[in-house]
Design an enzyme around this catalytic site. Structure first.
Site, PDB file in Angstrom:
ATOM      1  N   GLY A  17      72.996-167.636  24.274  1.00 16.59           N
ATOM      2  CA  GLY A  17      72.424-166.351  24.703  1.00 16.59           C
ATOM      3  C   GLY A  17      71.134-165.980  23.984  1.00 16.59           C
ATOM      4  O   GLY A  17      70.271-166.823  23.717  1.00 16.59           O
ATOM      5  N   ILE A  18      71.009-164.693  23.689  1.00 15.33           N
ATOM      6  CA  ILE A  18      69.776-164.165  23.088  1.00 15.33           C
ATOM      7  C   ILE A  18      69.527-164.786  21.711  1.00 15.33           C
ATOM      8  O   ILE A  18      68.400-165.132  21.368  1.00 15.33           O
ATOM      9  CB  ILE A  18      69.872-162.624  22.990  1.00 15.33           C
ATOM     10  CG1 ILE A  18      69.916-162.010  24.397  1.00 15.33           C
ATOM     11  CG2 ILE A  18      68.710-162.056  22.193  1.00 15.33           C
ATOM     12  CD1 ILE A  18      70.257-160.513  24.414  1.00 15.33           C
ATOM     13  N   ASN A  90      72.216-160.438  15.275  1.00 18.96           N
ATOM     14  CA  ASN A  90      72.307-160.513  16.732  1.00 18.96           C
ATOM     15  C   ASN A  90      73.750-160.581  17.241  1.00 18.96           C
ATOM     16  O   ASN A  90      74.032-160.124  18.355  1.00 18.96           O
ATOM     17  CB  ASN A  90      71.526-161.757  17.205  1.00 18.96           C
ATOM     18  CG  ASN A  90      71.863-162.153  18.620  1.00 18.96           C
ATOM     19  OD1 ASN A  90      71.399-161.543  19.581  1.00 18.96           O
ATOM     20  ND2 ASN A  90      72.713-163.178  18.774  1.00 18.96           N
ATOM     21  N   TYR A 160      80.838-149.258  23.114  1.00 16.75           N
ATOM     22  CA  TYR A 160      79.618-150.074  22.966  1.00 16.75           C
ATOM     23  C   TYR A 160      78.423-149.162  22.707  1.00 16.75           C
ATOM     24  O   TYR A 160      77.596-149.423  21.826  1.00 16.75           O
ATOM     25  CB  TYR A 160      79.421-150.914  24.225  1.00 16.75           C
ATOM     26  CG  TYR A 160      78.333-151.961  24.154  1.00 16.75           C
ATOM     27  CD1 TYR A 160      78.485-153.102  23.361  1.00 16.75           C
ATOM     28  CD2 TYR A 160      77.154-151.817  24.879  1.00 16.75           C
ATOM     29  CE1 TYR A 160      77.490-154.070  23.311  1.00 16.75           C
ATOM     30  CE2 TYR A 160      76.159-152.786  24.838  1.00 16.75           C
ATOM     31  CZ  TYR A 160      76.326-153.910  24.053  1.00 16.75           C
ATOM     32  OH  TYR A 160      75.337-154.864  24.014  1.00 16.75           O
ATOM     33  N   LYS A 164      76.100-149.415  19.326  1.00 16.88           N
ATOM     34  CA  LYS A 164      74.675-149.741  19.388  1.00 16.88           C
ATOM     35  C   LYS A 164      73.799-148.569  18.949  1.00 16.88           C
ATOM     36  O   LYS A 164      72.699-148.759  18.421  1.00 16.88           O
ATOM     37  CB  LYS A 164      74.316-150.216  20.802  1.00 16.88           C
ATOM     38  CG  LYS A 164      74.959-151.556  21.171  1.00 16.88           C
ATOM     39  CD  LYS A 164      74.535-152.655  20.203  1.00 16.88           C
ATOM     40  CE  LYS A 164      75.021-154.030  20.612  1.00 16.88           C
ATOM     41  NZ  LYS A 164      74.598-155.093  19.664  1.00 16.88           N
ATOM     42  N   THR A 197      73.116-163.762  30.079  1.00 18.28           N
ATOM     43  CA  THR A 197      73.812-164.505  29.009  1.00 18.28           C
ATOM     44  C   THR A 197      75.302-164.553  29.325  1.00 18.28           C
ATOM     45  O   THR A 197      75.790-163.796  30.185  1.00 18.28           O
ATOM     46  CB  THR A 197      73.649-163.787  27.647  1.00 18.28           C
ATOM     47  OG1 THR A 197      74.383-162.555  27.700  1.00 18.28           O
ATOM     48  CG2 THR A 197      72.209-163.508  27.298  1.00 18.28           C
ATOM     49  N   PRO A 198      76.058-165.370  28.596  1.00 17.12           N
ATOM     50  CA  PRO A 198      77.514-165.401  28.792  1.00 17.12           C
ATOM     51  C   PRO A 198      78.155-164.018  28.603  1.00 17.12           C
ATOM     52  O   PRO A 198      79.114-163.675  29.299  1.00 17.12           O
ATOM     53  CB  PRO A 198      77.990-166.379  27.712  1.00 17.12           C
ATOM     54  CG  PRO A 198      76.823-167.301  27.509  1.00 17.12           C
ATOM     55  CD  PRO A 198      75.607-166.430  27.669  1.00 17.12           C
ATOM     56  N   GLN A 267      62.894-144.710  33.352  1.00 18.67           N
ATOM     57  CA  GLN A 267      63.060-143.958  34.606  1.00 18.67           C
ATOM     58  C   GLN A 267      63.521-142.534  34.339  1.00 18.67           C
ATOM     59  O   GLN A 267      64.277-142.298  33.422  1.00 18.67           O
ATOM     60  CB  GLN A 267      64.088-144.663  35.492  1.00 18.67           C
ATOM     61  CG  GLN A 267      63.679-146.090  35.849  1.00 18.67           C
ATOM     62  CD  GLN A 267      64.745-146.847  36.605  1.00 18.67           C
ATOM     63  OE1 GLN A 267      64.684-146.938  37.816  1.00 18.67           O
ATOM     64  NE2 GLN A 267      65.722-147.347  35.885  1.00 18.67           N
TER      65      GLN A 267
HETATM   66  N1  LIG Z   1      73.170-159.798  27.377  1.00 23.46           N
HETATM   67  C1  LIG Z   1      72.762-158.557  27.486  1.00 23.46           C
HETATM   68  O1  LIG Z   1      72.526-158.082  28.607  1.00 23.46           O
HETATM   69  C2  LIG Z   1      72.548-157.698  26.267  1.00 23.46           C
HETATM   70  C3  LIG Z   1      71.904-156.474  26.445  1.00 23.46           C
HETATM   71  C4  LIG Z   1      71.679-155.652  25.343  1.00 23.46           C
HETATM   72  C5  LIG Z   1      72.068-156.075  24.078  1.00 23.46           C
HETATM   73  N2  LIG Z   1      72.709-157.279  23.934  1.00 23.46           N
HETATM   74  C6  LIG Z   1      73.103-157.650  22.567  1.00 23.46           C
HETATM   75  O2  LIG Z   1      72.476-158.859  22.232  1.00 23.46           O
HETATM   76  C7  LIG Z   1      73.288-159.582  21.293  1.00 23.46           C
HETATM   77  C8  LIG Z   1      73.528-160.977  21.824  1.00 23.46           C
HETATM   78  O3  LIG Z   1      74.142-160.863  23.100  1.00 23.46           O
HETATM   79  P1  LIG Z   1      74.325-162.082  24.111  1.00 23.46           P
HETATM   80  O4  LIG Z   1      74.274-161.483  25.454  1.00 23.46           O
HETATM   81  O5  LIG Z   1      73.421-163.199  23.750  1.00 23.46           O
HETATM   82  O6  LIG Z   1      75.848-162.448  23.768  1.00 23.46           O
HETATM   83  P2  LIG Z   1      76.679-163.806  23.901  1.00 23.46           P
HETATM   84  O7  LIG Z   1      78.108-163.403  23.994  1.00 23.46           O
HETATM   85  O8  LIG Z   1      76.111-164.652  24.984  1.00 23.46           O
HETATM   86  O9  LIG Z   1      76.430-164.500  22.495  1.00 23.46           O
HETATM   87  C9  LIG Z   1      76.875-163.855  21.320  1.00 23.46           C
HETATM   88  C10 LIG Z   1      77.085-164.870  20.209  1.00 23.46           C
HETATM   89  O10 LIG Z   1      77.601-164.140  19.081  1.00 23.46           O
HETATM   90  C11 LIG Z   1      78.694-164.856  18.541  1.00 23.46           C
HETATM   91  N3  LIG Z   1      79.610-163.945  17.855  1.00 23.46           N
HETATM   92  C12 LIG Z   1      80.427-163.008  18.431  1.00 23.46           C
HETATM   93  N4  LIG Z   1      81.178-162.409  17.488  1.00 23.46           N
HETATM   94  C13 LIG Z   1      80.828-162.972  16.292  1.00 23.46           C
HETATM   95  C14 LIG Z   1      81.266-162.786  14.967  1.00 23.46           C
HETATM   96  N5  LIG Z   1      82.235-161.905  14.662  1.00 23.46           N
HETATM   97  N6  LIG Z   1      80.698-163.526  13.983  1.00 23.46           N
HETATM   98  C15 LIG Z   1      79.728-164.449  14.277  1.00 23.46           C
HETATM   99  N7  LIG Z   1      79.288-164.670  15.519  1.00 23.46           N
HETATM  100  C16 LIG Z   1      79.829-163.948  16.536  1.00 23.46           C
HETATM  101  C17 LIG Z   1      79.338-165.544  19.744  1.00 23.46           C
HETATM  102  O11 LIG Z   1      80.144-166.641  19.338  1.00 23.46           O
HETATM  103  C18 LIG Z   1      78.118-165.951  20.562  1.00 23.46           C
HETATM  104  O12 LIG Z   1      77.634-167.219  20.213  1.00 23.46           O
HETATM  105  C19 LIG Z   1      74.574-158.755  21.141  1.00 23.46           C
HETATM  106  O13 LIG Z   1      74.476-157.955  19.985  1.00 23.46           O
HETATM  107  C20 LIG Z   1      74.580-157.902  22.394  1.00 23.46           C
HETATM  108  O14 LIG Z   1      75.311-156.710  22.220  1.00 23.46           O
HETATM  109  C21 LIG Z   1      72.949-158.098  24.998  1.00 23.46           C
END
Ligand SMILES: NC(=O)c1ccc[n+]([C@@H]2O[C@H](COP(=O)([O-])OP(=O)(O)OC[C@H]3O[C@@H](n4cnc5c(N)ncnc54)[C@H](O)[C@@H]3O)[C@@H](O)[C@H]2O)c1
Length: 267
Positions: A17-18, A90, A160, A164, A197-198, A267
């Protein structure tokens, strides 16, 4: 020459993911990147991901909710690299559900990962970052991944939202603390919109399972329609903004919130 040449970065949740997109970009810009995530070191996923990133990437197995994990990370960075210039908090989880049926256990779980994890990571790495930051232009940089859900409320996402929102203001608090004490560490929050992302896919599936939509594609279409840019973000589109905050280009940026949401909150 890359914008992060000679710098050492830690990215939590960097296996996908991110986080993975940010780690990939940081390596390309010359940084040494340590990824911390839940998988066991040596697992197939870890081996493939880290090998694809090349020689300047490494992995440490860690749970961000665990104090001992963070001590291990701090010790490893001091012993192996002798420095920590960039921390990207992250790792995060999401959770949806009406507030009246949300269990205390679920509430605490999301707070543990999304809020405790950010606090523990900051606390563990600040001593080394304060030393390391003195030696690089723009100082050391903490980037805490919040969300648009840390800026505005959304139905059935209250836990959530709360987690955040806490990340957003925690970041401002430490930014002021470091600046006031003349510590060479900047701290900023990054607020992604909807990113492919997943985590997002799993969220869509949960909404489908609850009967809010027939298939995930319908939810994607609805999110795209609600976003002024009319599409969801690729993870790589968060990497550039993170690079800006990490680099000397952002030398006067601290306590700020960088929103990367295709216009959703405008918006
Ligand atoms: N995807 C979105 O639309 C979105 C939007 C806003 C914010 N975010 C934020 O961005 C960040 C990354 O999100 P993403 O979409 O890439 O998520 P993701 O689920 O695709 O990846 C998250 C990663 O974090 C790891 N992780 C989870 N819990 C953990 C822990 N306790 N210790 C260590 N690693 C851990 C997971 O194993 C995974 O590899 C998060 O903080 C999420 O809240 C995501």
């Amino acid at each position: 020459m890359g914008k992060l040449e000679g710098r050492v970065a830690l990215v939590t949740g960097g296996l996908r993911g991110i986080g993975l997109a940010i780690a990939t970009r940081f390596v390309a810009e010359g940084a040494q990147v340590l990824i911390a995530d839940l998988d066991a070191a040596g697992s197939e996923a870890v081996g493939e991901t880290v090998a694809a990133l090349g020689e300047r990437a490494a992995y440490i197995s860690a749970n961000v909710t665990d104090e001992a994990s963070w001590q291990g990370i701090a010790d490893h960075m001091r012993d192996t690299y002798g420095a920590a210039h960039i921390l990207v908090n992250n790792a995060g989880i999401d959770l949806t559900g009406p507030v009246e049926t949300l269990s205390l256990e679920a509430w605490r779980r999301i707070m543990a990962v999304n809020v405790d994890g950010v606090f523990l990571g900051t606390r563990a790495l600040v001593p080394l970052m304060a030393q390391s930051g003195a030696g690089v232009a723009g100082g050391a940089s903490i980037i805490n991944i919040s969300s648009i859900m840390g800026l505005v409320g959304y139905s059935e996402v209250s836990a959530y939202n709360a987690s955040k929102g806490a990340v957003r203001l925690f970041t401002k608090g430490i930014a002021i603390e470091f600046a006031t004490k003349r510590m060479p560490i900047r701290a900023n929050s990054l607020h992604p919109g909807f990113v492919k992302t997943p985590l997002l896919n799993a969220g869509f599936q949960r909404w489908v399972d609850k009967g809010f939509a027939q298939k995930p594609e319908d939810l994607v279409a609805a999110m795209e329609a609600a976003t002024p840019i009319r599409r969801l973000a690729e993870p790589s589109e968060l990497a550039g903004p993170a690079l800006f905050l990490a680099s000397a280009d952002a030398s006067y940026v601290t306590g700020a919130e960088l929103v990367v949401d295709g216009g959703w909150t405008a918006q």
